[in-house]
Each structure stands twice: as structure tokens, then as C-alpha cells.
Design a protein around this motif. Structure first.
Motif, PDB file in Angstrom:
ATOM      1  N   UNK A 184       0.689  -1.570   0.168  1.00 14.14           N
ATOM      2  CA  UNK A 184      -0.479   0.275   0.212  1.00 14.14           C
ATOM      3  C   UNK A 184       1.018   1.068   0.174  1.00 14.14           C
ATOM      4  N   UNK A 185       2.223   1.214   0.431  1.00 14.28           N
ATOM      5  CA  UNK A 185       3.103   2.275   0.676  1.00 14.28           C
ATOM      6  C   UNK A 185       3.945   2.356  -1.187  1.00 14.28           C
ATOM      7  N   UNK A 186       3.591   1.617  -0.872  1.00 21.24           N
ATOM      8  CA  UNK A 186       4.622   1.293  -2.413  1.00 21.24           C
ATOM      9  C   UNK A 186       4.176   0.058  -3.391  1.00 21.24           C
ATOM     10  N   UNK A 187       3.443   1.088  -4.293  1.00 22.82           N
ATOM     11  CA  UNK A 187       2.378   0.393  -4.904  1.00 22.82           C
ATOM     12  C   UNK A 187       3.089  -0.578  -6.953  1.00 22.82           C
ATOM     13  N   UNK A 188       4.383  -0.486  -6.156  1.00 21.38           N
ATOM     14  CA  UNK A 188       4.724  -1.021  -7.289  1.00 21.38           C
ATOM     15  C   UNK A 188       5.770  -1.792  -6.129  1.00 21.38           C
ATOM     16  N   UNK A 189       5.328  -2.581  -5.445  1.00 20.84           N
ATOM     17  CA  UNK A 189       5.782  -3.758  -4.521  1.00 20.84           C
ATOM     18  C   UNK A 189       5.910  -5.441  -5.283  1.00 20.84           C
ATOM     19  N   UNK A 190       7.158  -5.892  -5.701  1.00 15.79           N
ATOM     20  CA  UNK A 190       6.962  -6.841  -6.067  1.00 15.79           C
ATOM     21  C   UNK A 190       5.713  -8.412  -5.645  1.00 15.79           C
ATOM     22  N   UNK A 191       5.437  -7.655  -4.445  1.00 15.90           N
ATOM     23  CA  UNK A 191       4.221  -9.125  -4.151  1.00 15.90           C
ATOM     24  C   UNK A 191       2.745  -8.512  -5.294  1.00 15.90           C
ATOM     25  N   UNK A 192       3.168  -7.608  -5.419  1.00 15.39           N
ATOM     26  CA  UNK A 192       1.785  -7.180  -6.372  1.00 15.39           C
ATOM     27  C   UNK A 192       2.356  -7.255  -7.863  1.00 15.39           C
ATOM     28  N   UNK A 193       3.223  -7.269  -7.796  1.00 18.56           N
ATOM     29  CA  UNK A 193       3.661  -7.521  -9.461  1.00 18.56           C
ATOM     30  C   UNK A 193       3.006  -8.022 -10.351  1.00 18.56           C
ATOM     31  N   UNK A 194       2.595  -9.323  -9.800  1.00 19.40           N
ATOM     32  CA  UNK A 194       2.245 -10.966 -10.970  1.00 19.40           C
ATOM     33  C   UNK A 194       0.881 -11.193 -10.595  1.00 19.40           C
ATOM     34  N   UNK A 195       0.572 -10.854  -9.442  1.00 18.46           N
ATOM     35  CA  UNK A 195      -0.908 -10.972  -8.753  1.00 18.46           C
ATOM     36  C   UNK A 195      -1.884 -10.447  -8.385  1.00 18.46           C
ATOM     37  N   UNK A 196      -1.654  -9.385  -8.771  1.00 19.11           N
ATOM     38  CA  UNK A 196      -2.722  -8.517  -8.260  1.00 19.11           C
ATOM     39  C   UNK A 196      -2.565  -8.208  -6.813  1.00 19.11           C
ATOM     40  N   UNK A 197      -3.633  -8.363  -6.179  1.00 24.64           N
ATOM     41  CA  UNK A 197      -3.115  -8.291  -4.429  1.00 24.64           C
ATOM     42  C   UNK A 197      -3.043  -9.537  -3.814  1.00 24.64           C
ATOM     43  N   UNK A 198      -2.912 -10.238  -4.486  1.00 24.89           N
ATOM     44  CA  UNK A 198      -2.435 -11.755  -3.569  1.00 24.89           C
ATOM     45  C   UNK A 198      -0.717 -11.640  -3.410  1.00 24.89           C
ATOM     46  N   UNK A 199      -0.759 -12.441  -2.191  1.00 24.00           N
ATOM     47  CA  UNK A 199       0.644 -12.612  -1.421  1.00 24.00           C
ATOM     48  C   UNK A 199       1.144 -14.064  -1.647  1.00 24.00           C
ATOM     49  N   UNK A 200       2.440 -13.561  -2.248  1.00 22.47           N
ATOM     50  CA  UNK A 200       2.973 -15.291  -3.340  1.00 22.47           C
ATOM     51  C   UNK A 200       2.728 -16.389  -1.291  1.00 22.47           C
ATOM     52  N   UNK A 201       3.574 -15.563  -0.519  1.00 20.34           N
ATOM     53  CA  UNK A 201       3.623 -16.450   0.691  1.00 20.34           C
ATOM     54  C   UNK A 201       3.169 -16.073   2.037  1.00 20.34           C
ATOM     55  N   UNK A 202       1.508 -16.674   1.574  1.00 26.64           N
ATOM     56  CA  UNK A 202       0.526 -16.398   2.511  1.00 26.64           C
ATOM     57  C   UNK A 202       0.894 -16.283   4.110  1.00 26.64           C
ATOM     58  N   UNK A 203       1.510 -17.044   4.214  1.00 26.93           N
ATOM     59  CA  UNK A 203       2.515 -17.395   5.873  1.00 26.93           C
ATOM     60  C   UNK A 203       2.947 -18.501   5.703  1.00 26.93           C
ATOM     61  N   UNK A 204       4.073 -17.964   6.931  1.00 28.96           N
ATOM     62  CA  UNK A 204       5.564 -19.290   7.154  1.00 28.96           C
ATOM     63  C   UNK A 204       4.790 -20.726   8.024  1.00 28.96           C
ATOM     64  N   UNK A 205       4.703 -21.310   7.650  1.00 30.44           N
ATOM     65  CA  UNK A 205       5.217 -22.596   9.303  1.00 30.44           C
ATOM     66  C   UNK A 205       6.616 -23.300   9.006  1.00 30.44           C
ATOM     67  N   UNK A 206       6.726 -23.563  10.705  1.00 32.19           N
ATOM     68  CA  UNK A 206       7.953 -23.930  10.518  1.00 32.19           C
ATOM     69  C   UNK A 206       7.966 -24.442  11.804  1.00 32.19           C
ATOM     70  N   UNK A 207       8.361 -26.024  11.079  1.00 33.34           N
ATOM     71  CA  UNK A 207       8.339 -26.624  13.003  1.00 33.34           C
ATOM     72  C   UNK A 207       9.417 -27.485  12.768  1.00 33.34           C
ATOM     73  N   UNK A 208       9.892 -28.023  13.870  1.00 29.47           N
ATOM     74  CA  UNK A 208      11.176 -28.124  14.159  1.00 29.47           C
ATOM     75  C   UNK A 208      10.960 -29.269  16.064  1.00 29.47           C
TER      76      UNK A 208
END
Length: 312
Positions: free
Chosen positions: A263-287
Motif C-alpha cells: 500500500x505504501x509502495x504500489x509497485x511492490x514485487x508482492x503485487x507485480x504479477x498477481x494483483x493483490x495476492x501474496x505468494x506466501x501468505x504464511x510461513x510455518x516452521x516445525x522443528x
């Protein structure tokens, strides 16, 4: 006439070197006056004598002593990091949803503003809803009545903690006066994390992080709660892990962070190819974890990839 032997766990407590016993008692209750009185009354013939002395010591606490005791208890919903006791006692909050947690935080703040101290309740065995309802009800109490309720709840907590302190199979207390570890502590693993946004070269602030644990590879996950990263990208108040934890899961909710950034940077890579989608909406790490060790698990994040590792 039949004599009853002192239970082994209580016998070990009776035999502890004075400094070690005093330290153990302060982990039960942070009031030095309470701890000194129980220390002076050793040895105890049976657990009931110990509990009775605890009740009597609590009844004799001054307002300053009571404030000191309450200062040793974290707010409901915020068990102290690295403290398995508060995490275990507040286990009822583990399954609370975000709305209930937010409401509990607001109620805690309202209570503290009204009475000048943390909301104290014997949380063992209580659900999150029961604790919320209790603080709602007690907010309407006059200060004098609330003070007596606090004293009663503190007495319940002290009895439960004393029972664990002298329980033979769950506490192996040493009589060696040189032992630096608390006799009331069972080593548990601890966890911390921080997030670095490698696309910006700076910490990722405001990312929600949830923590879960399980006591074996096939056991069910127990949701413990969560926190959010600060301006340095660190989570400094993740809940403590319960005793017996063998595996930990961290869930990073990164989608809101990237959307806010876009929103603060309209040409952010997260929006470049997928509209308003985020490629990784969440990250889960198990250890896997080992009791007594600390695990710092940083997340290096960018809009299209991430990596994690065990740091120091």
C-alpha cells in the motif's frame, strides 16, 4: 500407634540447604515475608502442615507484601517467556481465538487501571472463557472486596505450587548447597525468533507469530499463543513451552505485512504479477527441541521466498 513417615519429596525439601529452600519458595510466591515464614517453620511433618503454614503466612501479609507477591505473576494470556509454571497454569488460554485474546488484553488493562495491580486468578483448570467472565465480574467489585479475593486466589495458587514442589516423582530436588539450578525447576526448551525482510534490508515489524508445541512426534499440537515482531523484527514475549515439549511449530502471518508494505509502495514485487495476492501468505516452521536448550529461529523473508535457520 502407627506413625506416618514424611513423604520423600517433602523430606527432601525439609533437608534443603537454607538458600536453596528459600529460592524454591520464592518461585512459589514472590513475597519475601511469606517465604521467610515458611522457611523458618521447617521441618514439616506432612504436606497439610506446609499448606496450613502457607495460608497463615498469606493471611499475615501487609499490603506491600501482597503487592510484592502479585508482582511475580504475569497477566492472564501473557505467560512469562521461559517460565513453564505460568505457561502450565494458563494453559486454558492456549485455545483462545484472536478476538478472545484481544478482549482479555483490554479487560486486563481496565482491571489494572481500576485496581492498580495485575488481575490475579487461580487459572489452573479454567478455560479462557471462564477467566474472561471472572475479570468482567470482578471489575465491578469495590477495592476492599477485590483485595480479599486476590488474597484467596493467591492462596489457591500457592497451594498448587507447593504441592508440585514437594511431589516426589515430579521434582528431584538436590540437597547440595552448591547447586545453582532451582530445585523447583524442570528444564524446558525455550524459543525466540526475529524476521528480516531481505528485499528491504531491514527488520519486518508487526508480523504476527503463533507458537504451538507437542510432547511427541505423533501427539496433537497445543496452541500456546503468540506475539508480534517489534521495530527490530523480534518477538520478545512468546509464551513459554510446557514441560515435555519435543517439537515446536512457529506460524508467521506474513500476508498482512506485505499488503501493508504494498500500500505504501504500489509497485511492490508482492503485487507485480498477481494483483493483490501474496505468494506466501504464511510461513510455518516445525522443528525438534531438547529440554534445557534455547532455540533462536530467524526467518529471512522476501515476497517470493524465505529461509530459516537455527541462530544463536
Amino acid at each position: 500407634m502407627t506413625s506416618t513417615a514424611t513423604p520423600p519429596g517433602l523430606a527432601r525439601f525439609n533437608a534443603l540447604e537454607e538458600h536453596a529452600a528459600h529460592t524454591a519458595l520464592l518461585e512459589v510466591c514472590a513475597s519475601t515475608a511469606w517465604a521467610r515464614r515458611l522457611l523458618a517453620a521447617r521441618p514439616y511433618a506432612d504436606p497439610d502442615a506446609l499448606y496450613a503454614e502457607s495460608d497463615a503466612a498469606l493471611a499475615g501479609l501487609t499490603e506491600a507484601d501482597l503487592a510484592e507477591a502479585m508482582a511475580g505473576h504475569p497477566p492472564i494470556g501473557r505467560p512469562r517467556p521461559g517460565d513453564p509454571t505460568s505457561a502450565r497454569e494458563q494453559r486454558g488460554m492456549a485455545g483462545a481465538d484472536d478476538d478472545l485474546r484481544a478482549e482479555m488484553l483490554e479487560l486486563n488493562l481496565a482491571y489494572q487501571e481500576r485496581f492498580g495491580h495485575v488481575f490475579l486468578i487461580c487459572a489452573t483448570g479454567r478455560t479462557a472463557e471462564e477467566m474472561r467472565d471472572a475479570v468482567r465480574e470482578r471489575l465491578g467489585n469495590p477495592p476492599e472486596k477485590e483485595r480479599e479475593i486476590v488474597r484467596t486466589e493467591l492462596g489457591k495458587i500457592n497451594r498448587i505450587r507447593l504441592a508440585r514442589l514437594v511431589e516426589e516423582d515430579r521434582r528431584r530436588m538436590s540437597t547440595d548447597s552448591t547447586a545453582s539450578a532451582s530445585p523447583a525447576s524442570v528444564p524446558t526448551a525455550s524459543v525466540s525468533t526475529h524476521i528480516l525482510d531481505t528485499s528491504a534490508g531491514r527488520p519486518a515489524e508487526g508480523v504476527a507469530v503463533r507458537l504451538a508445541a507437542r510432547p511427541g512426534p505423533r501427539a496433537a499440537w497445543q496452541e500456546l499463543g503468540g506475539s508480534a515482531t517489534d521495530a527490530d523484527g523480534r518477538c520478545k514475549d512468546l509464551p513459554a513451552l510446557p514441560e515435555g515439549t519435543t517439537h515446536v511449530r512457529l506460524d508467521f502471518e506474513v500476508e498482512p505485512y506485505f499488503k501493508k508494505k504494498a500500500e505504501a509502495q504500489q509497485d511492490a514485487p508482492a503485487h507485480r504479477d498477481s494483483g493483490t495476492a501474496v505468494f506466501f501468505p504464511e510461513v510455518t516452521v516445525t522443528f525438534a527441541v531438547t529440554p534445557g536448550e534455547h532455540y533462536h529461529v530467524p526467518l529471512l523473508l522476501n515476497p517470493f521466498g524465505y529461509s530459516v535457520y537455527r541462530g544463536s
